[in-house]
Scaffold this motif. Structure first.
Motif, PDB file in Angstrom:
ATOM      1  N   SER A  70       0.853  -1.191   0.000  1.00  0.00           N
ATOM      2  CA  SER A  70       0.000   0.000   0.000  1.00  0.00           C
ATOM      3  C   SER A  70       0.887   1.238   0.000  1.00  0.00           C
ATOM      4  CB  SER A  70      -0.932   0.019   1.220  1.00  0.00           C
ATOM      5  OG  SER A  70      -0.191   0.178   2.413  1.00  0.00           O
ATOM      6  N   HIS A  73      -1.257   8.544   0.063  1.00  0.00           N
ATOM      7  CA  HIS A  73      -1.512   9.572  -0.939  1.00  0.00           C
ATOM      8  C   HIS A  73      -2.495  10.597  -0.378  1.00  0.00           C
ATOM      9  CE1 HIS A  73      -5.502   7.772  -1.866  1.00  0.00           C
ATOM     10  NE2 HIS A  73      -4.880   6.622  -1.708  1.00  0.00           N
ATOM     11  N   ASN A  74      -2.600  11.694  -1.073  1.00  0.00           N
ATOM     12  CA  ASN A  74      -3.534  12.749  -0.703  1.00  0.00           C
ATOM     13  C   ASN A  74      -4.919  12.354  -1.173  1.00  0.00           C
ATOM     14  OD1 ASN A  74      -5.126  15.028  -0.522  1.00  0.00           O
ATOM     15  ND2 ASN A  74      -3.581  16.409  -1.340  1.00  0.00           N
ATOM     16  N   GLY A  75      -5.852  12.218  -0.223  1.00  0.00           N
ATOM     17  CA  GLY A  75      -7.192  11.781  -0.592  1.00  0.00           C
ATOM     18  C   GLY A  75      -8.241  12.857  -0.502  1.00  0.00           C
ATOM     19  N   LYS A  87      -4.522   9.376   3.167  1.00  0.00           N
ATOM     20  CA  LYS A  87      -5.153   8.084   2.935  1.00  0.00           C
ATOM     21  C   LYS A  87      -4.112   7.109   2.396  1.00  0.00           C
ATOM     22  CE  LYS A  87      -9.816   9.817   1.977  1.00  0.00           C
ATOM     23  NZ  LYS A  87     -10.985   9.732   1.066  1.00  0.00           N
ATOM     24  N   SER A  89      -3.879   3.418  -0.194  1.00  0.00           N
ATOM     25  CA  SER A  89      -4.531   2.475  -1.099  1.00  0.00           C
ATOM     26  C   SER A  89      -3.603   1.306  -1.344  1.00  0.00           C
ATOM     27  CB  SER A  89      -4.887   3.130  -2.437  1.00  0.00           C
ATOM     28  OG  SER A  89      -5.885   4.106  -2.287  1.00  0.00           O
ATOM     29  N   GLN A 107      -9.071   0.799  -1.017  1.00  0.00           N
ATOM     30  CA  GLN A 107      -8.749   1.958  -1.825  1.00  0.00           C
ATOM     31  C   GLN A 107      -9.220   3.214  -1.096  1.00  0.00           C
ATOM     32  OE1 GLN A 107      -6.964   1.639  -4.780  1.00  0.00           O
ATOM     33  NE2 GLN A 107      -6.881  -0.510  -4.123  1.00  0.00           N
ATOM     34  N   ASN A 108      -8.375   4.235  -1.059  1.00  0.00           N
ATOM     35  CA  ASN A 108      -8.709   5.509  -0.431  1.00  0.00           C
ATOM     36  C   ASN A 108      -9.148   5.344   1.025  1.00  0.00           C
ATOM     37  OD1 ASN A 108      -8.354   7.290  -2.800  1.00  0.00           O
ATOM     38  ND2 ASN A 108     -10.078   6.121  -3.621  1.00  0.00           N
ATOM     39  N   PRO A 110      -8.760   6.081   4.889  1.00  0.00           N
ATOM     40  CA  PRO A 110      -8.137   7.085   5.759  1.00  0.00           C
ATOM     41  C   PRO A 110      -7.134   6.449   6.720  1.00  0.00           C
ATOM     42  CG  PRO A 110     -10.520   7.392   5.665  1.00  0.00           C
ATOM     43  CD  PRO A 110     -10.230   6.068   4.996  1.00  0.00           C
TER      44      PRO A 110
END
Length: 204
Positions: A70, A73-75, A87, A89, A107-108, A110
């Motif tokens: 995983s 990333h910025n969600g 978050k 993924s 996915q995505n 937090p």
């Protein structure tokens, strides 16, 4: 003079006819390669292939049932300040024939849903759960639905020691990693982290 001029003309024509197409083809291939090197799709395909190969090696060496990676990333952004929501993924996953894939369900997600686990990985770099029944990091939702009885998570760091992702190996039967297996999986975590770092920092 006429003979020399004729000979020169013939030689120029011959060189052009023979070496011209070769030079054109060479130039075409050269610039196509240079163009592809800057193509984000090409870069992503190369990275995906390299990471997949590393996961395949891990599967074969440890005879595990699942291995996945995983990345953070910025969600999105919080209201009203616009501060980034962190978050993660699941970007890569390999599963044994008798195992269920989990990638589509993660996915995505937090980071705040797994505070204990993320804190442990950030501070110490590893989580070992040889017996899922005694797990205390709040990872049951990640493991139990997929039959994991033992699982091991390692932080993935970039070359500046920044925490960029997680490598996880799990087993459907209880399995305690040996010293040699720990050495192996730590090496692989270093390789995968380096691959991701090189991809994320490539100049566009």
């Amino acid at each position: 003079m006429d003979f020399l001029m004729m000979l020169t003309t013939i030689l120029v024509a011959l060189i052009t006819a023979v070496f011209g197409p070769i030079a054109v083809e060479w130039a075409r291939n050269y610039f196509r390669k240079k163009k592809d090197e800057k193509n984000p799709v090409h870069e992503a395909i190369e990275l995906n292939t390299l990471v997949d190969e590393q996961l395949e090696v891990i599967m074969n060496e440890l005879t595990c049932d699942r291995v996945w990676v995983s990345q953070f990333h910025n969600g999105g952004h919080f209201y009203p300040t616009g501060k980034s929501i962190q978050k993660f993924s699941m970007f890569y996953e390999k599963v044994a024939p008798n195992s269920q894939a989990a990638q589509h369900n993660f996915q995505n997600v937090p980071v705040s849903l797994f505070p204990k686990a993320m804190s442990e990985l950030y501070k110490n770099g590893e989580i070992a759960v040889p017996d899922a029944n005694g797990e205390t990091y709040g990872l049951g939702s990640v493991a139990e639905p997929y039959g994991a009885q033992s699982y091991y998570l390692l932080a993935l760091d970039d070359l500046k020691d920044r925490f960029i992702g997680v490598l996880c190996v799990d087993f459907q039967q209880q399995h305690e990693l040996t010293k040699e297996e720990w050495i192996f999986i730590r090496q692989k975590a270093g390789v995968v982290g380096t691959l991701l770092d090189e991809y994320l920092n490539v100049k566009k």
